[in-house]
Design a protein around this motif. Structure first.
Motif, short mmCIF file in Angstrom:
data_model
loop_
_atom_site.label_atom_id
_atom_site.label_comp_id
_atom_site.label_asym_id
_atom_site.label_seq_id
_atom_site.Cartn_x
_atom_site.Cartn_y
_atom_site.Cartn_z
N ASP A 1 0.77 -1.36 -0.25
CA ASP A 1 0.45 -0.43 -0.08
C ASP A 1 1.06 0.70 -0.35
OD1 ASP A 1 -1.71 2.18 0.97
OD2 ASP A 1 -2.90 1.50 1.71
N ALA A 2 1.42 1.22 -1.31
CA ALA A 2 1.80 2.70 -1.58
C ALA A 2 1.37 3.61 -0.71
CB ALA A 2 1.96 3.26 -3.10
N HIS A 3 0.96 4.05 -0.04
CA HIS A 3 0.37 5.60 0.40
C HIS A 3 -0.16 6.01 1.43
CE1 HIS A 3 -2.00 9.45 1.93
NE2 HIS A 3 -2.39 9.56 0.95
N ARG A 4 0.09 3.85 2.33
CA ARG A 4 0.42 4.24 4.04
C ARG A 4 1.50 4.02 4.00
NH1 ARG A 4 0.74 -0.68 7.01
NH2 ARG A 4 0.92 -2.33 5.19
N LEU A 5 2.49 3.23 3.56
CA LEU A 5 3.48 2.89 3.56
C LEU A 5 4.26 4.62 3.35
CD1 LEU A 5 5.98 1.16 4.85
CD2 LEU A 5 6.69 0.84 3.00
N ALA A 6 4.04 5.51 2.69
CA ALA A 6 4.76 6.77 2.71
C ALA A 6 4.30 8.00 3.65
CB ALA A 6 4.48 7.37 1.27
N SER A 7 3.24 7.33 4.00
CA SER A 7 2.61 8.06 5.11
C SER A 7 3.51 8.25 6.28
CB SER A 7 1.20 7.62 5.39
OG SER A 7 0.26 8.48 4.07
N PHE A 8 3.81 6.71 6.55
CA PHE A 8 4.80 6.21 8.25
C PHE A 8 5.63 6.93 7.41
CE2 PHE A 8 8.18 3.38 9.47
CZ PHE A 8 7.71 3.32 10.83
N TRP A 9 6.73 6.69 6.69
CA TRP A 9 7.75 7.06 6.76
C TRP A 9 7.86 9.25 6.56
CZ3 TRP A 9 12.41 5.55 6.97
CH2 TRP A 9 12.11 4.13 7.19
N SER A 10 6.78 9.48 5.69
CA SER A 10 6.19 11.21 5.84
C SER A 10 6.66 11.26 7.23
CB SER A 10 5.37 11.31 5.41
OG SER A 10 4.86 13.05 5.39
N LEU A 11 6.10 10.44 8.49
CA LEU A 11 6.51 11.22 9.57
C LEU A 11 7.89 10.94 10.06
CD1 LEU A 11 2.58 9.42 11.19
CD2 LEU A 11 3.91 12.29 10.77
N VAL A 12 8.40 9.55 9.45
CA VAL A 12 9.52 9.71 10.49
C VAL A 12 10.29 10.70 9.38
CG1 VAL A 12 11.47 7.69 10.09
CG2 VAL A 12 9.07 6.88 10.08
N LEU A 13 10.19 10.92 8.52
CA LEU A 13 11.50 12.15 8.36
C LEU A 13 11.17 13.11 8.07
CD1 LEU A 13 12.83 9.89 4.85
CD2 LEU A 13 13.78 9.97 7.14
N ASP A 14 9.34 13.58 8.66
CA ASP A 14 9.59 14.76 8.86
C ASP A 14 9.38 15.61 7.24
OD1 ASP A 14 7.49 17.00 9.90
OD2 ASP A 14 9.90 18.20 10.33
N ARG A 15 8.47 15.24 6.11
CA ARG A 15 9.07 15.13 4.73
C ARG A 15 7.38 14.96 4.62
NH1 ARG A 15 11.65 18.91 3.84
NH2 ARG A 15 10.79 18.59 1.31
N PRO A 16 6.69 16.12 3.37
CA PRO A 16 5.45 15.96 3.34
C PRO A 16 5.31 14.55 2.13
CG PRO A 16 6.29 17.90 2.17
CD PRO A 16 7.29 17.31 3.57
N LEU A 17 4.06 14.11 1.82
CA LEU A 17 4.13 13.46 0.58
C LEU A 17 3.16 14.55 -0.64
CD1 LEU A 17 0.85 10.83 1.83
CD2 LEU A 17 3.62 10.27 1.40
N HIS A 18 3.78 13.91 -1.36
CA HIS A 18 3.85 15.19 -3.07
C HIS A 18 2.59 15.25 -3.23
CE1 HIS A 18 3.74 16.26 -7.42
NE2 HIS A 18 4.58 16.39 -6.66
N ASP A 19 2.54 16.36 -3.64
CA ASP A 19 0.68 17.06 -3.74
C ASP A 19 -0.81 16.82 -4.30
OD1 ASP A 19 1.35 19.57 -1.94
OD2 ASP A 19 1.57 20.58 -3.88
N ASP A 20 0.06 15.56 -5.32
CA ASP A 20 -0.59 14.74 -6.19
C ASP A 20 -1.32 13.29 -5.65
OD1 ASP A 20 -0.67 16.78 -8.60
OD2 ASP A 20 1.00 15.67 -9.01
#
Length: 125
Positions: free
Chosen positions: A14-33
């Motif tokens: 699940d790309a969005h779910r895992l990217a959301s976890f890493w977004s919190l780890v790195l304090d970097r936002p997901l791409h707007d799209d």
């Protein structure tokens, strides 16, 4: 001519779910799209390759051949380990040594291993 590294691509369920976890780890936002249900999700990183998460049908079955090492910027290694465990990571191995050196091996919510190193301040101390 040379090549530049643009993305580090991580296959996942699940790309969005895992990217959301890493977004919190790195304090970097997901791409707007990027939105839930998308087959890809991107975290752009200043001055380096982005992390691109791609949904694939295959489950993870063995240890990663490549993994990420993270270094806390504003807290200690041990504080960062505790924060990441609260975000949903799990501890796989503890390589901390009595003298304060070493690292901790964690896994993200899909089982991809990564290491938490000491902060720059801890290395300098």
């Amino acid at each position: 001519m040379t090549s530049a590294m643009r993305h580090i691509t991580i296959d996942c369920a699940d790309a969005h779910r895992l990217a959301s976890f890493w977004s919190l780890v790195l304090d970097r936002p997901l791409h707007d799209d990027d939105h839930p249900g998308d087959e890809e999700a991107l975290i752009e990183v200043d001055g380096g390759p982005g992390l691109l998460f791609v949904t694939v049908p295959d489950a993870k079955t063995v240890k990663n051949r490549v993994h990420l090492d993270v270094q806390p910027q504003d807290r200690t290694r041990d504080e960062e380990v505790e924060r990441l465990l609260l975000l949903g990571a799990s501890q796989i191995d503890d390589r901390r040594r009595p003298d304060g050196t070493g690292w901790v091996v964690l896994a993200d919510p899909e089982g991809n291993e990564f290491c938490v190193e000491r902060s720059a301040a801890e290395r300098a101390g």
